[in-house]
Design a protein around this motif. Structure first.
Motif, mmCIF file in Angstrom:
data_model
loop_
_atom_site.group_PDB
_atom_site.id
_atom_site.type_symbol
_atom_site.label_atom_id
_atom_site.label_comp_id
_atom_site.label_asym_id
_atom_site.label_seq_id
_atom_site.Cartn_x
_atom_site.Cartn_y
_atom_site.Cartn_z
ATOM 1 N N MET A 24 0.805 -1.212 0.000
ATOM 2 C CA MET A 24 0.000 0.000 0.000
ATOM 3 C C MET A 24 0.842 1.268 0.000
ATOM 4 S SD MET A 24 -2.735 -1.322 2.878
ATOM 5 C CE MET A 24 -3.680 0.200 2.876
ATOM 6 N N ASP A 25 2.157 1.133 0.232
ATOM 7 C CA ASP A 25 2.993 2.331 0.371
ATOM 8 C C ASP A 25 3.123 3.106 -0.931
ATOM 9 O OD1 ASP A 25 3.327 1.581 2.965
ATOM 10 O OD2 ASP A 25 5.361 0.803 2.726
ATOM 11 N N ALA A 26 3.245 2.397 -2.062
ATOM 12 C CA ALA A 26 3.411 3.062 -3.355
ATOM 13 C C ALA A 26 2.778 2.193 -4.430
ATOM 14 C CB ALA A 26 4.890 3.296 -3.665
ATOM 15 N N LEU A 27 1.816 2.748 -5.160
ATOM 16 C CA LEU A 27 1.148 1.967 -6.198
ATOM 17 C C LEU A 27 1.892 2.050 -7.522
ATOM 18 C CD1 LEU A 27 -1.031 2.300 -3.956
ATOM 19 C CD2 LEU A 27 -2.729 2.348 -5.794
ATOM 20 N N ARG A 246 -3.119 -5.322 -10.123
ATOM 21 C CA ARG A 246 -3.956 -4.130 -10.131
ATOM 22 C C ARG A 246 -4.102 -3.618 -8.711
ATOM 23 N NH1 ARG A 246 -10.171 -3.290 -12.474
ATOM 24 N NH2 ARG A 246 -10.219 -1.028 -12.138
ATOM 25 N N GLU A 247 -3.905 -2.324 -8.537
ATOM 26 C CA GLU A 247 -4.087 -1.665 -7.251
ATOM 27 C C GLU A 247 -4.946 -0.424 -7.463
ATOM 28 O OE1 GLU A 247 -0.442 -1.923 -4.418
ATOM 29 O OE2 GLU A 247 0.371 -1.711 -6.442
ATOM 30 N N GLN A 248 -5.801 -0.160 -6.475
ATOM 31 C CA GLN A 248 -6.703 0.983 -6.557
ATOM 32 C C GLN A 248 -6.719 1.719 -5.221
ATOM 33 O OE1 GLN A 248 -9.722 -1.964 -7.707
ATOM 34 N NE2 GLN A 248 -10.419 -0.445 -9.209
ATOM 35 N N ASP A 249 -6.693 3.018 -5.299
ATOM 36 C CA ASP A 249 -6.827 3.876 -4.125
ATOM 37 C C ASP A 249 -7.985 4.839 -4.364
ATOM 38 O OD1 ASP A 249 -5.258 3.390 -1.918
ATOM 39 O OD2 ASP A 249 -3.525 4.510 -2.651
ATOM 40 N N TYR A 250 -8.979 4.788 -3.495
ATOM 41 C CA TYR A 250 -10.089 5.734 -3.556
ATOM 42 C C TYR A 250 -10.108 6.543 -2.268
ATOM 43 C CZ TYR A 250 -11.793 2.988 -7.490
ATOM 44 O OH TYR A 250 -11.902 2.332 -8.698
ATOM 45 N N TYR A 251 -10.141 7.862 -2.416
ATOM 46 C CA TYR A 251 -10.181 8.769 -1.271
ATOM 47 C C TYR A 251 -11.481 9.563 -1.304
ATOM 48 C CZ TYR A 251 -5.228 7.921 -0.317
ATOM 49 O OH TYR A 251 -4.018 7.337 -0.006
ATOM 50 N N ASP A 252 -12.133 9.657 -0.170
ATOM 51 C CA ASP A 252 -13.367 10.421 -0.054
ATOM 52 C C ASP A 252 -13.398 11.097 1.322
ATOM 53 O OD1 ASP A 252 -15.835 11.495 -0.474
ATOM 54 O OD2 ASP A 252 -16.938 9.627 -0.042
ATOM 55 N N ASP A 261 -5.949 4.418 -9.989
ATOM 56 C CA ASP A 261 -6.205 3.049 -10.446
ATOM 57 C C ASP A 261 -5.003 2.636 -11.285
ATOM 58 O OD1 ASP A 261 -7.051 0.673 -11.529
ATOM 59 O OD2 ASP A 261 -9.034 1.386 -12.092
ATOM 60 N N PHE A 262 -4.197 1.692 -10.754
ATOM 61 C CA PHE A 262 -2.943 1.319 -11.390
ATOM 62 C C PHE A 262 -2.987 -0.146 -11.816
ATOM 63 C CE2 PHE A 262 1.445 -0.303 -11.200
ATOM 64 C CZ PHE A 262 2.031 0.535 -12.136
ATOM 65 N N ARG A 263 -2.616 -0.416 -13.061
ATOM 66 C CA ARG A 263 -2.590 -1.773 -13.598
ATOM 67 C C ARG A 263 -1.235 -2.012 -14.271
ATOM 68 N NH1 ARG A 263 -8.622 -2.537 -16.237
ATOM 69 N NH2 ARG A 263 -9.683 -0.975 -14.939
ATOM 70 N N ARG A 264 -0.729 -3.238 -14.088
ATOM 71 C CA ARG A 264 0.581 -3.563 -14.666
ATOM 72 C C ARG A 264 0.594 -5.007 -15.146
ATOM 73 N NH1 ARG A 264 5.493 -2.739 -10.730
ATOM 74 N NH2 ARG A 264 4.683 -4.649 -9.789
ATOM 75 N N THR A 265 1.187 -5.231 -16.313
ATOM 76 C CA THR A 265 1.344 -6.567 -16.880
ATOM 77 C C THR A 265 2.803 -6.772 -17.271
ATOM 78 O OG1 THR A 265 -0.913 -6.511 -17.756
ATOM 79 C CG2 THR A 265 0.573 -8.173 -18.654
ATOM 80 N N LEU A 266 3.388 -7.883 -16.837
ATOM 81 C CA LEU A 266 4.797 -8.172 -17.080
ATOM 82 C C LEU A 266 4.940 -9.537 -17.740
ATOM 83 C CD1 LEU A 266 6.209 -7.362 -13.503
ATOM 84 C CD2 LEU A 266 5.673 -5.742 -15.328
ATOM 85 N N HIS A 267 5.872 -9.635 -18.678
ATOM 86 C CA HIS A 267 6.301 -10.903 -19.259
ATOM 87 C C HIS A 267 7.829 -10.928 -19.258
ATOM 88 C CE1 HIS A 267 2.303 -11.966 -20.966
ATOM 89 N NE2 HIS A 267 2.182 -10.658 -21.145
#
Length: 403
Positions: A24-27, A246-252, A261-267
């Motif tokens: 959770m420290d850095a997306l 996939r990581e998501q941070d929502y603040y309200d 909303d961060f998504r990453r794909t690696l090969h």
């Protein structure tokens, strides 16, 4: 039968990449990976003969530390210990530490395995913690016959968090990791396939008005055939790894516009071979190809959205020579060629595309103890493509002790 069971115990280590709060420290960490980063990771990795010695041992300790820049140290540690307590019970301990620019994590797994009942064994594993909210517990079942081994496991991560937490944080969807593995070993060949699935989780942080979401899938396939005497024989290692995260941070409320909303794909594909040249020399040659794509979406603030694309081909070679029975030198060359893109959909003029080319020389020496059961290596990297500005490009210390 008992050889298969011993192999199964060796390959049945618990899942080592489960969710931790450090995630959770850095997306979005893609901006931390400069043009040399992934070539450094390859150059600082141990040679094939170290890899194969580790695979052949049921107990041992290894550590790899390397300077990534003036403030960060690549740190990798593994400790494994397996003991059959009696005919029906076996114990295993694993310590796994990984620290790089993407994530810093430390795990220490305990495992008890009962059986066999025909070809089946099963048991418990877990990761105890001082704070009970961070403790994990899991169940597994393993089948082994002849050269084959199959294993399935379920890990309840932070299983008592909502009931025994020290903070107001809670899981709306609790983390669970499923781990499936298959292995085939016969003669000098060892094939291992694994699939690790972290189910989607949601963690609430009321003090920050934050709702964090996470999910990850990892797949891996490897085939090893170690080089062996007589001289002239080739050994090889082939690896493929896939990761989706996939990581998501929502603040309200979100006055600082932290929603992400961060998504990453690696090969990653790696192929390497080693050949013995007489009694004193061995050469290793190989290449790694990696592709990465990531999207960082900032919710209502779409002007800050970023798309990352990167591919890199990394051929390399090592020459290792026995100077004395207790000393082995290494001379290596690592090359990198690829493309990096950073695109801003709302501001195309600000997009960046680079085609860096990297070349590094690696030098070092291993000090060998106990006929190879203990090894200590001291290494240095030299920057060939930028030698006019700074030729020294970081040091590396690694050690391995098998027992």
């Amino acid at each position: 039968m008992f050889a298969a069971l011993a192999l199964g115990l060796l390959l049945a280590s618990p899942a080592s990449a489960v969710f931790t709060a450090r995630e959770m420290d850095a997306l979005d960490t893609e901006g931390l990976f400069d043009s040399e980063y992934f070539l450094d990771l390859l150059g600082f990795s141990p040679p094939l003969d170290w890899r194969w010695a580790w695979q052949a041992s049921s107990s041992g300790y290894r550590v790899n530390g390397a300077s990534l820049d003036r403030s960060d140290l690549l740190l990798e540690q593994d400790l494994k210990l397996t003991r059959r307590l009696n005919d029906g019970l076996a114990f295993r301990y694993d310590l796994v530490q990984r620290g790089d620019k993407d994530l810093v994590e430390l795990h220490h797994w305990l495992q008890l395995e009962a059986g066999p009942w025909r070809e089946l064994t099963g048991g418990l594993f877990g990761e105890p913690e001082f704070s009970k909210e961070d403790a994990d517990i899991g169940l597994f079942l393993r089948w082994a016959r002849g050269p084959w081994m199959l294993r399935g496991a379920m890990d309840a991560v932070d299983f008592s968090f909502n009931q025994r937490g020290r903070t107001s944080q809670s899981y709306h969807r609790k983390p669970v990791t499923w781990d499936l593995r298959a292995a085939w070993t016969e003669g000098g060949d060892r094939v291992l396939a694994s699939a690790e699935l972290d189910e989607p989780l949601e963690r609430s942080v009321p003090a920050d008005g934050r709702l964090y979401g996470y999910r990850r899938t990892r797949l891996a396939l490897s085939w090893d055939r170690p080089a062996s005497a007589p001289a002239g024989d080739w050994g090889f290692a082939a690896d493929y790894a896939f990761e989706y995260k996939r990581e998501q941070d929502y603040y309200d409320p979100d006055p600082s516009r932290k929603t992400l909303d961060f998504r990453r794909t690696l090969h990653t594909w790696t192929l390497a071979g080693e050949r013995l040249l007489g009694a004193r020399d061995r050469v290793e040659a190989g290449a790694r190809l990696l592709t990465r794509s990531a999207n960082a979406g900032h919710g209502p603030d779409s002007a800050a959205d970023i798309r990352y694309r990167r591919w890199e081909l990394q051929p390399y070679g090592r020459w290792r020579r026995e100077l004395r029975p207790w000393a082995v030198s290494e001379l290596a060359l690592f090359l990198g060629e690829g493309e990096q893109r950073r695109a801003y959909p709302s501001a195309p003029a600000s997009s960046v595309a680079e085609t860096p080319a990297e070349a590094k020389l690696g030098t070092g020496v291993d000090f060998v103890y106990g006929g190879g059961s203990g090894r200590l290596g001291l290494y240095g990297h030299w920057d060939l493509d930028d030698a006019g500005r700074h030729v020294w490009d970081g040091g590396n210390i690694r050690a391995m002790f098998l027992f």
